[in-house]
Design an enzyme around this catalytic site. Structure first.
Site, mmCIF file in Angstrom:
data_model
loop_
_atom_site.group_PDB
_atom_site.id
_atom_site.type_symbol
_atom_site.label_atom_id
_atom_site.label_comp_id
_atom_site.label_asym_id
_atom_site.label_seq_id
_atom_site.Cartn_x
_atom_site.Cartn_y
_atom_site.Cartn_z
ATOM 1 N N ASN A 6 0.848 -1.182 0.000
ATOM 2 C CA ASN A 6 0.000 0.000 0.000
ATOM 3 C C ASN A 6 0.891 1.241 0.000
ATOM 4 O O ASN A 6 1.608 1.482 0.966
ATOM 5 C CB ASN A 6 -0.902 -0.034 1.239
ATOM 6 C CG ASN A 6 -1.777 1.189 1.376
ATOM 7 O OD1 ASN A 6 -1.913 1.986 0.452
ATOM 8 N ND2 ASN A 6 -2.385 1.345 2.548
ATOM 9 N N HIS A 85 -9.449 0.390 5.689
ATOM 10 C CA HIS A 85 -8.120 0.525 6.292
ATOM 11 C C HIS A 85 -8.223 1.412 7.529
ATOM 12 O O HIS A 85 -9.081 2.298 7.604
ATOM 13 C CB HIS A 85 -7.142 1.127 5.277
ATOM 14 C CG HIS A 85 -5.724 1.096 5.725
ATOM 15 N ND1 HIS A 85 -5.189 2.056 6.556
ATOM 16 C CD2 HIS A 85 -4.722 0.214 5.466
ATOM 17 C CE1 HIS A 85 -3.919 1.770 6.787
ATOM 18 N NE2 HIS A 85 -3.613 0.655 6.139
ATOM 19 N N GLU A 133 -4.845 -5.767 11.387
ATOM 20 C CA GLU A 133 -3.837 -4.724 11.512
ATOM 21 C C GLU A 133 -4.064 -3.899 12.784
ATOM 22 O O GLU A 133 -4.830 -2.937 12.753
ATOM 23 C CB GLU A 133 -3.896 -3.769 10.320
ATOM 24 C CG GLU A 133 -3.327 -4.272 9.031
ATOM 25 C CD GLU A 133 -3.086 -3.122 8.061
ATOM 26 O OE1 GLU A 133 -1.970 -2.989 7.590
ATOM 27 O OE2 GLU A 133 -4.024 -2.346 7.812
ATOM 28 N N ILE A 138 1.075 0.001 13.104
ATOM 29 C CA ILE A 138 1.236 0.417 11.708
ATOM 30 C C ILE A 138 2.359 1.436 11.596
ATOM 31 O O ILE A 138 2.398 2.437 12.311
ATOM 32 C CB ILE A 138 -0.077 0.989 11.150
ATOM 33 C CG1 ILE A 138 -1.128 -0.120 11.037
ATOM 34 C CG2 ILE A 138 0.144 1.640 9.793
ATOM 35 C CD1 ILE A 138 -2.493 0.356 10.600
ATOM 36 N N GLY A 173 3.484 -3.234 10.533
ATOM 37 C CA GLY A 173 4.878 -3.433 10.908
ATOM 38 C C GLY A 173 5.655 -4.432 10.079
ATOM 39 O O GLY A 173 6.820 -4.699 10.370
ATOM 40 N N ALA A 194 3.326 -1.250 3.927
ATOM 41 C CA ALA A 194 3.403 0.050 3.257
ATOM 42 C C ALA A 194 4.801 0.636 3.346
ATOM 43 O O ALA A 194 5.588 0.552 2.412
ATOM 44 C CB ALA A 194 2.373 1.008 3.856
ATOM 45 N N SER A 195 5.140 1.227 4.490
ATOM 46 C CA SER A 195 6.371 2.011 4.597
ATOM 47 C C SER A 195 7.622 1.181 4.362
ATOM 48 O O SER A 195 8.640 1.719 3.904
ATOM 49 C CB SER A 195 6.439 2.694 5.975
ATOM 50 O OG SER A 195 6.391 1.741 7.023
#
Length: 215
Positions: A6, A85, A133, A138, A173, A194-195
């Site tokens: 994402n 989300h 999640e 996150i 994570g 994501a990150s």
């Protein structure tokens, strides 16, 4: 295992990340998909990578300014969509409506939820998959599979108790191949992250590390 990245609204190059994801997927045989901003769906889909919307609205064609129409996402090249989300929470009725909208457009669905109880409720709405999640993890780099593995196993059990056909993904994570393997060992059929990729200095290297244990 399914790896869904994402991109949120991070200041990354969505096409470059998509090209890297497509190359890694082809080279390893691991299913990798990218969820860009709605405005970038077409450009990302043009790379050939599996492309997902970050959200579709619980609406049909009509007077819905600012909504993300499921059919428009599909026309732009999306084959699936996230719903609910933690950064874009919906009321239960709207989650149901967004699933219906995605079904109309033949989009695969993943409904996100915070905990096993919510996973059970989400599974009852009939999505293709759910993703557990915990919001507090996150973006932390600390995967739920290590911070609290019971959340993952309990989520798998909660979904199975409602509908055994609903797959369970693990999010929050996730950033390394070890995290992916841990999620798989706990019963997840995929990961949502994501990150770990979108903010990486070298997205391709990050993706290669993620899927290396699966290849």
């Amino acid at each position: 295992m399914f790896v869904l990245v994402n991109l949120k609204a991070y200041p990354c190059d969505p096409v470059a990340v998509a090209e890297a994801a497509q190359d890694v997927s082809e080279e390893t045989g691991v299913r990798v998909a990218i969820a860009p901003q709605a405005a970038h769906l077409s450009a990302v889909a043009d790379t050939g990578v599996e492309t997902w919307a970050q959200h579709v609205s619980p609406v049909e064609h009509g007077s819905h300014t600012g909504s993300t129409l499921a059919e428009a996402a599909a026309d732009a090249g999306a084959t699936g969509t996230l719903i609910n989300h933690s950064e874009n929470r919906l009321k239960l009725a709207d989650v149901d409506g967004s699933i219906d909208a995605a079904d109309r457009a033949d989009l695969e669905t993943i409904v996100c939820a915070n905990n096993p109880d919510q996973i059970g409720a989400a599974a009852a709405l009939g999505p293709d998959s759910v993703a557990v999640e915990p919001p507090e993890l996150i973006g932390t780099g600390t995967p739920v599979s290590k911070a609290d593995p019971d959340i993952v196993t309990d989520a798998v059990e909660a979904a199975a108790a409602v509908d055994e056909s609903v797959d369970v993904l693990c999010g929050a994570g996730i950033s390394t191949g070890d995290d992916v393997v841990s999620a798989q060992d706990l019963g997840a059929t995929g990961v949502l992250l994501a990150s770990g990729v979108a903010k990486a200095d070298d997205p391709r290297a990050a993706l290669e590390d993620l899927v290396e244990p699966l290849a």
